[in-house]
Design a protein around this motif. Structure first.
Motif, PDB file in Angstrom:
ATOM      1  N   GLY A  95      -8.359   9.647  -6.479  1.00 52.18           N
ATOM      2  CA  GLY A  95      -9.052   9.944  -7.736  1.00 52.18           C
ATOM      3  C   GLY A  95      -8.666  11.310  -8.257  1.00 52.18           C
ATOM      4  N   ILE A  96      -8.448  11.423  -9.598  1.00 47.42           N
ATOM      5  CA  ILE A  96      -8.154  12.714 -10.243  1.00 47.42           C
ATOM      6  C   ILE A  96      -9.123  12.896 -11.420  1.00 47.42           C
ATOM      7  N   TYR A  97      -9.301  14.146 -11.771  1.00 45.96           N
ATOM      8  CA  TYR A  97     -10.158  14.432 -12.932  1.00 45.96           C
ATOM      9  C   TYR A  97      -9.427  14.088 -14.219  1.00 45.96           C
ATOM     10  N   ASP A  98     -10.167  13.547 -15.128  1.00 46.13           N
ATOM     11  CA  ASP A  98      -9.614  13.297 -16.449  1.00 46.13           C
ATOM     12  C   ASP A  98      -9.414  14.632 -17.157  1.00 46.13           C
ATOM     13  N   ARG A  99      -8.348  14.729 -17.911  1.00 47.54           N
ATOM     14  CA  ARG A  99      -8.067  16.001 -18.591  1.00 47.54           C
ATOM     15  C   ARG A  99      -9.100  16.325 -19.651  1.00 47.54           C
ATOM     16  N   ALA A 100      -9.674  15.304 -20.228  1.00 47.72           N
ATOM     17  CA  ALA A 100     -10.612  15.542 -21.320  1.00 47.72           C
ATOM     18  C   ALA A 100     -11.945  16.079 -20.815  1.00 47.72           C
ATOM     19  N   THR A 101     -12.414  15.550 -19.675  1.00 46.79           N
ATOM     20  CA  THR A 101     -13.723  15.977 -19.173  1.00 46.79           C
ATOM     21  C   THR A 101     -13.746  15.859 -17.663  1.00 46.79           C
ATOM     22  N   ARG A 102     -14.359  16.824 -17.014  1.00 46.03           N
ATOM     23  CA  ARG A 102     -14.452  16.807 -15.555  1.00 46.03           C
ATOM     24  C   ARG A 102     -15.481  15.802 -15.082  1.00 46.03           C
ATOM     25  N   GLU A 103     -16.259  15.239 -16.044  1.00 44.23           N
ATOM     26  CA  GLU A 103     -17.247  14.249 -15.642  1.00 44.23           C
ATOM     27  C   GLU A 103     -16.617  12.880 -15.373  1.00 44.23           C
ATOM     28  N   LYS A 104     -15.382  12.699 -15.801  1.00 42.09           N
ATOM     29  CA  LYS A 104     -14.721  11.412 -15.649  1.00 42.09           C
ATOM     30  C   LYS A 104     -13.598  11.519 -14.626  1.00 42.09           C
ATOM     31  N   VAL A 105     -13.512  10.488 -13.741  1.00 39.15           N
ATOM     32  CA  VAL A 105     -12.506  10.460 -12.688  1.00 39.15           C
ATOM     33  C   VAL A 105     -11.615   9.231 -12.890  1.00 39.15           C
ATOM     34  N   VAL A 106     -10.301   9.460 -12.851  1.00 40.68           N
ATOM     35  CA  VAL A 106      -9.325   8.380 -12.954  1.00 40.68           C
ATOM     36  C   VAL A 106      -8.948   7.940 -11.528  1.00 40.68           C
ATOM     37  N   LEU A 107      -9.034   6.623 -11.258  1.00 36.92           N
ATOM     38  CA  LEU A 107      -8.785   6.089  -9.924  1.00 36.92           C
ATOM     39  C   LEU A 107      -7.542   5.205  -9.906  1.00 36.92           C
ATOM     40  N   ALA A 108      -6.814   5.231  -8.783  1.00 34.86           N
ATOM     41  CA  ALA A 108      -5.694   4.324  -8.546  1.00 34.86           C
ATOM     42  C   ALA A 108      -5.607   4.099  -7.027  1.00 34.86           C
ATOM     43  N   SER A 109      -4.969   2.971  -6.626  1.00 34.27           N
ATOM     44  CA  SER A 109      -4.920   2.660  -5.191  1.00 34.27           C
ATOM     45  C   SER A 109      -3.618   1.938  -4.854  1.00 34.27           C
ATOM     46  N   GLY A 110      -3.287   1.992  -3.571  1.00 33.61           N
ATOM     47  CA  GLY A 110      -2.167   1.239  -3.015  1.00 33.61           C
ATOM     48  C   GLY A 110      -2.611   0.558  -1.734  1.00 33.61           C
ATOM     49  N   ASN A 111      -1.877  -0.449  -1.312  1.00 34.39           N
ATOM     50  CA  ASN A 111      -2.280  -1.173  -0.106  1.00 34.39           C
ATOM     51  C   ASN A 111      -1.050  -1.539   0.724  1.00 34.39           C
ATOM     52  N   ILE A 112      -1.297  -1.812   2.012  1.00 37.88           N
ATOM     53  CA  ILE A 112      -0.259  -2.202   2.947  1.00 37.88           C
ATOM     54  C   ILE A 112      -0.891  -3.090   4.011  1.00 37.88           C
ATOM     55  N   PHE A 113      -0.098  -4.005   4.547  1.00 40.42           N
ATOM     56  CA  PHE A 113      -0.570  -4.849   5.646  1.00 40.42           C
ATOM     57  C   PHE A 113       0.118  -4.378   6.921  1.00 40.42           C
ATOM     58  N   LEU A 114      -0.675  -3.916   7.884  1.00 43.62           N
ATOM     59  CA  LEU A 114      -0.134  -3.457   9.156  1.00 43.62           C
ATOM     60  C   LEU A 114      -0.032  -4.652  10.100  1.00 43.62           C
ATOM     61  N   ASN A 115       1.197  -5.002  10.430  1.00 44.50           N
ATOM     62  CA  ASN A 115       1.453  -6.148  11.309  1.00 44.50           C
ATOM     63  C   ASN A 115       1.688  -5.639  12.721  1.00 44.50           C
ATOM     64  N   VAL A 116       0.710  -5.882  13.615  1.00 43.77           N
ATOM     65  CA  VAL A 116       0.795  -5.418  14.995  1.00 43.77           C
ATOM     66  C   VAL A 116       1.223  -6.588  15.880  1.00 43.77           C
ATOM     67  N   MET A 117       2.340  -6.439  16.564  1.00 41.40           N
ATOM     68  CA  MET A 117       2.827  -7.462  17.488  1.00 41.40           C
ATOM     69  C   MET A 117       2.429  -7.101  18.919  1.00 41.40           C
ATOM     70  N   ALA A 118       2.382  -8.123  19.761  1.00 47.42           N
ATOM     71  CA  ALA A 118       2.116  -7.908  21.186  1.00 47.42           C
ATOM     72  C   ALA A 118       3.009  -8.839  21.989  1.00 47.42           C
ATOM     73  N   PRO A 119       3.716  -8.315  22.980  1.00 49.80           N
ATOM     74  CA  PRO A 119       4.560  -9.196  23.806  1.00 49.80           C
ATOM     75  C   PRO A 119       3.692 -10.064  24.711  1.00 49.80           C
ATOM     76  N   PRO A 120       4.187 -11.218  25.127  1.00 54.73           N
ATOM     77  CA  PRO A 120       3.413 -12.038  26.073  1.00 54.73           C
ATOM     78  C   PRO A 120       3.126 -11.264  27.353  1.00 54.73           C
ATOM     79  N   THR A 121       1.946 -11.521  27.913  1.00 51.40           N
ATOM     80  CA  THR A 121       1.535 -10.824  29.127  1.00 51.40           C
ATOM     81  C   THR A 121       1.735 -11.658  30.381  1.00 51.40           C
ATOM     82  N   SER A 122       1.865 -12.972  30.247  1.00 51.72           N
ATOM     83  CA  SER A 122       2.037 -13.809  31.435  1.00 51.72           C
ATOM     84  C   SER A 122       2.821 -15.051  31.083  1.00 51.72           C
ATOM     85  N   ILE A 123       3.528 -15.566  32.090  1.00 48.70           N
ATOM     86  CA  ILE A 123       4.286 -16.805  31.935  1.00 48.70           C
ATOM     87  C   ILE A 123       4.276 -17.517  33.283  1.00 48.70           C
TER      88      ILE A 123
END
Length: 443
Positions: A95-123
């Motif tokens: 979030g950042i302050y709007d230039r016109a007024t400090r009472e207003k906040v401009v919001l933006a977001s990003g996302n990611i998917f964390l893919n966690v792998m695990a090797p087999p533990t038994s065979i």
């Protein structure tokens, strides 16, 4: 303006350290940065990091520099030892302050998917439907099951025979239990050059010839020489008969061609996010060729640097080792006769059947199934009785015999035996008289 993006990450392995990087550009004044972990399909957002510019003057978690008069920021979140439970989407909100007024906040977001792998533990590799008997006169299907646990995502599982990959026909459904030998339309390839030696072939033919002449296998008729030795009172409880014959008659249904293998996979998700994979390899067993064949199950997984492997060798039982307790049985004792291993490594697990040669067992039954035969309160009449143990698996069977020696029990007065197995009125004297008579005859 405000633009936000999170640097993409390749799949990571459980236990590794992971850094999530959120980059954003703006020409405004920053208000806040918030990291969320998204769970339950996006319905719940768990806050994992917050930076509030109004109450903090600490910028050590950020790196900023000038580029073409734009202010570029980077916020990082470090997971020192990532777990499977950390798998999922993450969001970075700025979030950042709007230039016109400090009472207003401009919001933006990003996302990611964390893919966690695990090797087999038994065979492990096991045989399905065991223990199972040896079939002399009818072909039977045999199934090896490779069980691989603890992997994420599901690993790739395949089989090899004697180090060579098996070209198997994929199956979506298991074969019916009552179905006959499995077949497909592909041409057979001979295994004679690889697995079938002259010894096996000659042995098979000799057994077939004996069958055609009306003969019986040697294992079906143990020795009848039960006359006790003059030194019988110095012998242990049992006398091991020196005969352990592998019974492997191969009738005409046996072919010397490579079987057709069928492969089926099943996957079972676990609560921790991993997957258990079972690979089932089924074919029509040929004991003449499959005995002593080496089968291996191998697993490939992106979290493994090299394949995992488990091996089994199909082996018919040979030479059961019989152990009896007590070592010197007396009238009225409880005698336990146990199969304590074999001369070789046996796979799959054999089944055991006990019989008494020439008579029924002590409890009146014709046979007993199990690894240990228990004779409770043995009477004097069992002295010199012989017992046969048949151990068998789908690759073959073997018989071994042992003789029980019962000694007089001084703690049981003569003539006080009941019907369930102690000495009768003249039983003790009769046992000694018979023993002395044998000694006199031998001398």
């Amino acid at each position: 303006y405000l633009t936000v993006n999170i640097e993409p990450l390749p799949p990571v392995v459980a236990g590794d350290a992971v850094t999530l990087k959120c980059n954003f550009k703006t020409d405004g004044r920053m208000r806040e940065i918030v990291w969320y972990r998204v769970t339950d399909g996006g319905t719940i957002k768990q806050k994992i990091f917050t930076f509030d510019a109004m109450f903090s003057t600490n910028y050590s978690h950020m790196e900023n520099y000038r580029k073409r008069e734009d202010l570029v920021y980077q916020s990082t979140v470090r997971l020192p030892e990532v777990r499977i439970s950390d798998n999922g989407p993450y969001e970075c909100h700025v979030g950042i302050y709007d230039r016109a007024t400090r009472e207003k906040v401009v919001l933006a977001s990003g996302n990611i998917f964390l893919n966690v792998m695990a090797p087999p533990t038994s065979i492990e590799v096991v045989a399905a439907d065991t223990p199972a008997p040896f079939s002399r006169y009818q072909a039977q299907n045999f199934t090896l099951v490779c069980i691989v646990s603890g992997g994420k995502p599901a690993p790739m599982v395949y089989f090899k025979r004697d180090g060579e990959p098996i070209d198997a026909v994929p199956l979506s459904e298991p074969p019916a239990a009552s179905s006959g030998p499995l077949q497909d339309s592909r041409p057979f390839r001979s295994l004679l050059h690889r697995d079938l030696d002259d010894t096996k072939m000659q042995k098979s033919l000799s057994l077939l010839d004996a069958e055609n002449r009306g003969g019986r296998p040697y294992t079906e008729r143990p020795s009848h020489g039960l006359t006790p030795d003059p030194n019988i009172l110095l012998q242990p409880t049992t006398e091991n008969i020196p005969e352990t014959v592998v019974s492997r008659e191969f009738p005409r249904w046996v072919h010397s061609a490579e079987p057709t293998y069928f492969l089926r996979h099943s996957r079972t998700p676990s609560s921790d996010g991993t997957v258990e994979v079972r690979a089932l390899l089924t074919w029509t067993l040929n004991p003449q060729i499959d005995n002593e064949a080496l089968f291996s199950c191998e697993v490939k997984h992106p979290a493994l640097s090299m394949p995992m492997q488990a091996e089994v060798t199909l082996v018919a039982p040979k030479g059961p080792k019989i152990v009896m307790t007590p070592s010197r049985a007396r009238v009225g004792d409880t005698v336990r006769i146990l199969v304590h291993g074999f001369q070789n490594e046996v796979f799959p697990e054999p089944m055991f059947t006990w019989t008494r040669v020439g008579s029924r067992l002590l409890d009146g039954s014709a046979e007993f199934d199990g690894k240990e035969l228990v004779l409770e309160r043995v009477p004097a009449e069992l002295n010199g009785s012989m017992y046969r143990c048949t151990a068998q698996n789908p690759l073959g069977s073997t018989d071994t015999h042992t003789r029980l020696i019962v000694f007089e029990n001084p703690n049981i007065p003569r003539g006080t035996e009941d019907s369930n197995g102690s000495i009768g009125p003249t039983g003790a004297r009769l046992t000694l008289v018979l023993a002395l008579t044998v000694i006199l005859e031998l001398t």
